[in-house]
Each structure stands twice: as C-alpha cells, then as structure tokens.
Design a protein around this motif. Structure first.
Motif, PDB file in Angstrom:
ATOM      1  N   GLY A  81      72.505  18.210  -5.085  1.00 22.35           N
ATOM      2  CA  GLY A  81      73.797  17.550  -5.023  1.00 22.35           C
ATOM      3  C   GLY A  81      74.372  17.167  -6.371  1.00 22.35           C
ATOM      4  O   GLY A  81      75.548  16.795  -6.459  1.00 22.35           O
ATOM      5  N   THR A  82      73.546  17.219  -7.424  1.00 21.14           N
ATOM      6  CA  THR A  82      74.058  16.960  -8.768  1.00 21.14           C
ATOM      7  C   THR A  82      74.793  18.200  -9.277  1.00 21.14           C
ATOM      8  O   THR A  82      74.854  19.232  -8.603  1.00 21.14           O
ATOM      9  CB  THR A  82      72.916  16.604  -9.727  1.00 21.14           C
ATOM     10  N   PHE A  83      75.342  18.094 -10.475  1.00 20.75           N
ATOM     11  CA  PHE A  83      76.062  19.205 -11.084  1.00 20.75           C
ATOM     12  C   PHE A  83      75.523  19.457 -12.487  1.00 20.75           C
ATOM     13  O   PHE A  83      75.027  18.539 -13.156  1.00 20.75           O
ATOM     14  CB  PHE A  83      77.561  18.895 -11.178  1.00 20.75           C
ATOM     15  N   SER A  84      75.617  20.696 -12.937  1.00 19.60           N
ATOM     16  CA  SER A  84      75.238  21.068 -14.297  1.00 19.60           C
ATOM     17  C   SER A  84      76.473  21.502 -15.076  1.00 19.60           C
ATOM     18  O   SER A  84      77.228  22.370 -14.612  1.00 19.60           O
ATOM     19  CB  SER A  84      74.216  22.213 -14.295  1.00 19.60           C
ATOM     20  N   LEU A  85      76.692  20.877 -16.220  1.00 17.26           N
ATOM     21  CA  LEU A  85      77.734  21.291 -17.146  1.00 17.26           C
ATOM     22  C   LEU A  85      77.089  22.194 -18.189  1.00 17.26           C
ATOM     23  O   LEU A  85      76.105  21.816 -18.828  1.00 17.26           O
ATOM     24  CB  LEU A  85      78.369  20.076 -17.823  1.00 17.26           C
ATOM     25  N   LEU A  86      77.621  23.383 -18.352  1.00 16.32           N
ATOM     26  CA  LEU A  86      77.019  24.397 -19.226  1.00 16.32           C
ATOM     27  C   LEU A  86      77.796  24.483 -20.533  1.00 16.32           C
ATOM     28  O   LEU A  86      79.026  24.645 -20.522  1.00 16.32           O
ATOM     29  CB  LEU A  86      77.020  25.748 -18.523  1.00 16.32           C
ATOM     30  N   PHE A  87      77.071  24.380 -21.666  1.00 18.03           N
ATOM     31  CA  PHE A  87      77.699  24.393 -22.985  1.00 18.03           C
ATOM     32  C   PHE A  87      77.088  25.480 -23.867  1.00 18.03           C
ATOM     33  O   PHE A  87      75.895  25.783 -23.775  1.00 18.03           O
ATOM     34  CB  PHE A  87      77.514  23.047 -23.694  1.00 18.03           C
ATOM     35  N   GLY A  88      77.911  26.032 -24.740  1.00 20.43           N
ATOM     36  CA  GLY A  88      77.474  26.876 -25.837  1.00 20.43           C
ATOM     37  C   GLY A  88      78.169  26.388 -27.098  1.00 20.43           C
ATOM     38  O   GLY A  88      78.569  25.228 -27.185  1.00 20.43           O
ATOM     39  N   TYR A  89      78.342  27.274 -28.072  1.00 22.75           N
ATOM     40  CA  TYR A  89      79.075  26.874 -29.283  1.00 22.75           C
ATOM     41  C   TYR A  89      79.616  28.090 -30.002  1.00 22.75           C
ATOM     42  O   TYR A  89      79.254  29.237 -29.698  1.00 22.75           O
ATOM     43  CB  TYR A  89      78.194  26.042 -30.213  1.00 22.75           C
ATOM     44  N   TYR A  90      80.483  27.817 -30.966  1.00 21.90           N
ATOM     45  CA  TYR A  90      81.033  28.861 -31.833  1.00 21.90           C
ATOM     46  C   TYR A  90      80.958  28.383 -33.270  1.00 21.90           C
ATOM     47  O   TYR A  90      81.656  27.449 -33.670  1.00 21.90           O
ATOM     48  CB  TYR A  90      82.477  29.177 -31.445  1.00 21.90           C
ATOM     49  N   ASN A  91      80.094  29.011 -34.058  1.00 21.36           N
ATOM     50  CA  ASN A  91      79.979  28.754 -35.490  1.00 21.36           C
ATOM     51  C   ASN A  91      80.847  29.773 -36.203  1.00 21.36           C
ATOM     52  O   ASN A  91      80.553  30.970 -36.192  1.00 21.36           O
ATOM     53  CB  ASN A  91      78.510  28.862 -35.918  1.00 21.36           C
ATOM     54  N   ARG A  92      81.924  29.320 -36.823  1.00 19.01           N
ATOM     55  CA  ARG A  92      82.894  30.229 -37.433  1.00 19.01           C
ATOM     56  C   ARG A  92      82.387  30.909 -38.705  1.00 19.01           C
ATOM     57  O   ARG A  92      83.056  31.789 -39.243  1.00 19.01           O
ATOM     58  CB  ARG A  92      84.190  29.478 -37.736  1.00 19.01           C
ATOM     59  N   ASN A  93      81.242  30.476 -39.199  1.00 16.84           N
ATOM     60  CA  ASN A  93      80.666  31.100 -40.384  1.00 16.84           C
ATOM     61  C   ASN A  93      79.951  32.394 -40.013  1.00 16.84           C
ATOM     62  O   ASN A  93      79.287  32.477 -38.985  1.00 16.84           O
ATOM     63  CB  ASN A  93      79.675  30.143 -41.051  1.00 16.84           C
ATOM     64  N   GLN A  94      80.072  33.395 -40.859  1.00 13.60           N
ATOM     65  CA  GLN A  94      79.421  34.675 -40.622  1.00 13.60           C
ATOM     66  C   GLN A  94      77.988  34.706 -41.155  1.00 13.60           C
ATOM     67  O   GLN A  94      77.154  35.454 -40.647  1.00 13.60           O
ATOM     68  CB  GLN A  94      80.227  35.797 -41.268  1.00 13.60           C
ATOM     69  N   LYS A  95      77.695  33.890 -42.171  1.00 11.87           N
ATOM     70  CA  LYS A  95      76.384  33.957 -42.805  1.00 11.87           C
ATOM     71  C   LYS A  95      75.748  32.595 -43.024  1.00 11.87           C
ATOM     72  O   LYS A  95      74.726  32.510 -43.702  1.00 11.87           O
ATOM     73  CB  LYS A  95      76.479  34.694 -44.152  1.00 11.87           C
ATOM     74  N   GLN A  96      76.319  31.547 -42.465  1.00 11.42           N
ATOM     75  CA  GLN A  96      75.792  30.210 -42.709  1.00 11.42           C
ATOM     76  C   GLN A  96      75.299  29.568 -41.423  1.00 11.42           C
ATOM     77  O   GLN A  96      76.080  29.250 -40.534  1.00 11.42           O
ATOM     78  CB  GLN A  96      76.862  29.305 -43.337  1.00 11.42           C
ATOM     79  N   ASP A  97      73.956  29.396 -41.316  1.00 13.53           N
ATOM     80  CA  ASP A  97      73.406  28.550 -40.268  1.00 13.53           C
ATOM     81  C   ASP A  97      73.733  27.104 -40.628  1.00 13.53           C
ATOM     82  O   ASP A  97      73.761  26.740 -41.812  1.00 13.53           O
ATOM     83  CB  ASP A  97      71.894  28.704 -40.190  1.00 13.53           C
ATOM     84  N   LEU A  98      73.951  26.285 -39.631  1.00 14.65           N
ATOM     85  CA  LEU A  98      74.252  24.875 -39.864  1.00 14.65           C
ATOM     86  C   LEU A  98      73.206  24.001 -39.202  1.00 14.65           C
ATOM     87  O   LEU A  98      72.767  24.276 -38.075  1.00 14.65           O
ATOM     88  CB  LEU A  98      75.638  24.517 -39.322  1.00 14.65           C
TER      89      LEU A  98
END
Length: 288
Positions: free
Chosen positions: A53-70
């Motif tokens: 009966g609960t709900f799950s909110l699903l998240f991802g992300y977008y890192n706009r850098n092409q070569k930089q991990d944050l």
C-alpha cells in the motif's frame, strides 16, 4: 501517448525540473557540451505502488559534465526534504544521464505531498520535486506494449531482486586489495518494439551489467565496470541467464556502497518506457 510522455520526461530532466528562478540561471539545453564545471540535477522518473500500500518515488540524475565525476556528500549540498537530509540518495555522480537508480518509499497517505531533492554543485542550486501526480505513474515491472519485464539479479548468498527497488548485500575488503564482485542475472529475453515494423532482434547482448560507486570516502577502481555476462547454455523458453564477475579496489578505509544495474535488450533507460532494469547495492566495509 506513452512515448510522448517519455519524451516529455526526458525534456524535463534536461531542464532540471528546477524552479523558475533557477531555470533562468541555467544555460540553454542546446549549448555545447562541457567536460567540467557544470551542475548536476536530480531527475524524478515517476512513481509506482507497492504491494503493502505504500508508494515508491523513483529518482535518477543528470550530470552535465562529460568528464567530471562529482562528489556531493549528504548535507547542505545534497538533501531530500521533508524527512531528510538522507533518504538513501547517491553522493557520487557519474558524467551524463543516470536513470532511476534509487527509490524513496512514502506512506499510503502521502497524498498531494512532495519530496524534493536539492543538489548544489559547481555553484549552482537545482531542485526536483517528486510526487504522486497521476501523470507520473509508471509501471517499472512490466512494459505493456511488449510484455517485457526487468532482469533478475542474484547474489551468491541467494538474495535476488527484480526491478528498481534495490536489495543490498554486505562485503568486507582491505585498502588496495581487490575484492571480487559476482552477480547472477537472468531475463525473459523479450525484445523491444523497434519502430512500427514489429520485433527486430537487437544486435546488442541480451543482458548487460554495470558497476559504479554510489557512496564512499575514497575512490573505487573496477577492473571492468561493465563485465561481460557469461551466458549459460541450454536456456529454455526463450529466456537467458548467466554470471558477471569483476573486482573493485578501494583507495582508503571507510564504508562504501557500490551500485550495480542490469539491463536487458531494452537498454539503458528502458528504451524510453521507464521499464525494464534492475538495481542492487553492495555495502563494503573497507579496512586499512
């Protein structure tokens, strides 16, 4: 209609789903790509109902850098509200778009409330709200057009998971000494619908696995972040199964969380349908 909605989701993700004030501060989405110095924003993928009966909110992300991990530790620069700051979100962000890698469970009476994920990176503040708006309901366990379902991930101790609500297992390791990571994966091998011509067999492998760092104080080096799935022979009823093995090496002691995702023929992001992939986590205690 579903494809139009998925396109809308992708567009909203690129724009960061930010407030209007923050949105005006961002560059146009068609600007040239940058290697470093850009922001990362959360992406709300949608929600689904759980059996209890609960709900799950699903998240991802977008890192706009092409070569930089944050690296953005949980706290003032990486928090989810209300109920935060820590709701199980990542603190390590790979370059580019990463689809639905964690869920937050909200109660059955969540109603019209919102859960907001705020990230501050490279001087830019971006927030994304998650809610139970009916327009954002997804089916993460069954793609109705083709009947496709997510792969299954199994760990050696017998734990298994299917879909984006990850399970976790626990390992121990020492600094600079590789630890072996092995997962078993299986899938129904349903092919995605391509264009309007029907089911065409993709040229890509039927199962892929990718490892990455999710949290942790130091760097993690994978011998092969995308190990080949060694398929078993004699699978029946059109399904496939196999195992994938790699190693991870840690630069300093502490508690880490590793993330592994299994994709089927629908590919990264589920071919635009918000289905079908499977997540799992490995918690590693690393000593000197």
């Amino acid at each position: 209609m579903r494809l139009q909605r998925c396109a809308f989701i992708a567009l909203c993700t690129v724009l960061g789903l930010a407030s209007s004030a923050h949105l005006r501060a961002q560059r146009l989405p068609l600007e040239p790509l940058h290697d470093t110095g850009q922001s990362v924003t959360g992406a709300f993928e949608g929600w689904f109902k759980n059996q209890d009966g609960t709900f799950s909110l699903l998240f991802g992300y977008y890192n706009r850098n092409q070569k930089q991990d944050l690296e953005i530790p949980v706290g003032p620069n990486n928090h989810m509200d209300p109920g935060g700051p820590d709701q199980g979100q990542p603190t390590h962000f790979l370059p580019g778009r990463v689809w639905g890698l964690f869920t937050v469970t909200v109660p059955a009476d969540f109603g019209t409330n919102k859960l907001t994920w705020t990230l501050i990176s490279n001087g830019q503040t971006l927030s994304v709200p998650g809610s139970l708006n009916p327009l954002w309901e997804i089916n993460a366990f069954h793609e109705p057009t083709t009947g496709n379902t997510p792969p299954v991930i199994r760990f050696t101790e017998g734990k298994s998971v299917q879909g984006p609500r990850p399970i976790s297992t626990v390992l121990s390791a020492n600094v600079a000494k590789p630890v072996t990571l092995t997962v078993s994966v299986s899938d129904d091998a349903t092919m995605p619908l391509i264009g309007t011509t029907g089911m065409d067999r993709p040229k890509t492998p039927p199962l892929t696995v990718m490892w990455s760092k999710f949290r942790g104080p130091g760097s993690v080096t994978f011998a092969e972040p995308k190990p080949v799935v060694q398929l078993a022979q004699g699978d029946t009823k059109g399904g496939v199964s196999g195992t994938a093995t790699t190693t991870a090496t840690f630069s300093e002691p502490g508690d880490y969380v590793l993330y592994v995702v299994a994709n089927d023929w629908s590919g990264v992001g589920g071919h635009g349908y918000q289905c079908c992939w499977t997540n799992a986590l490995v918690k590693v205690s690393v000593k000197q």
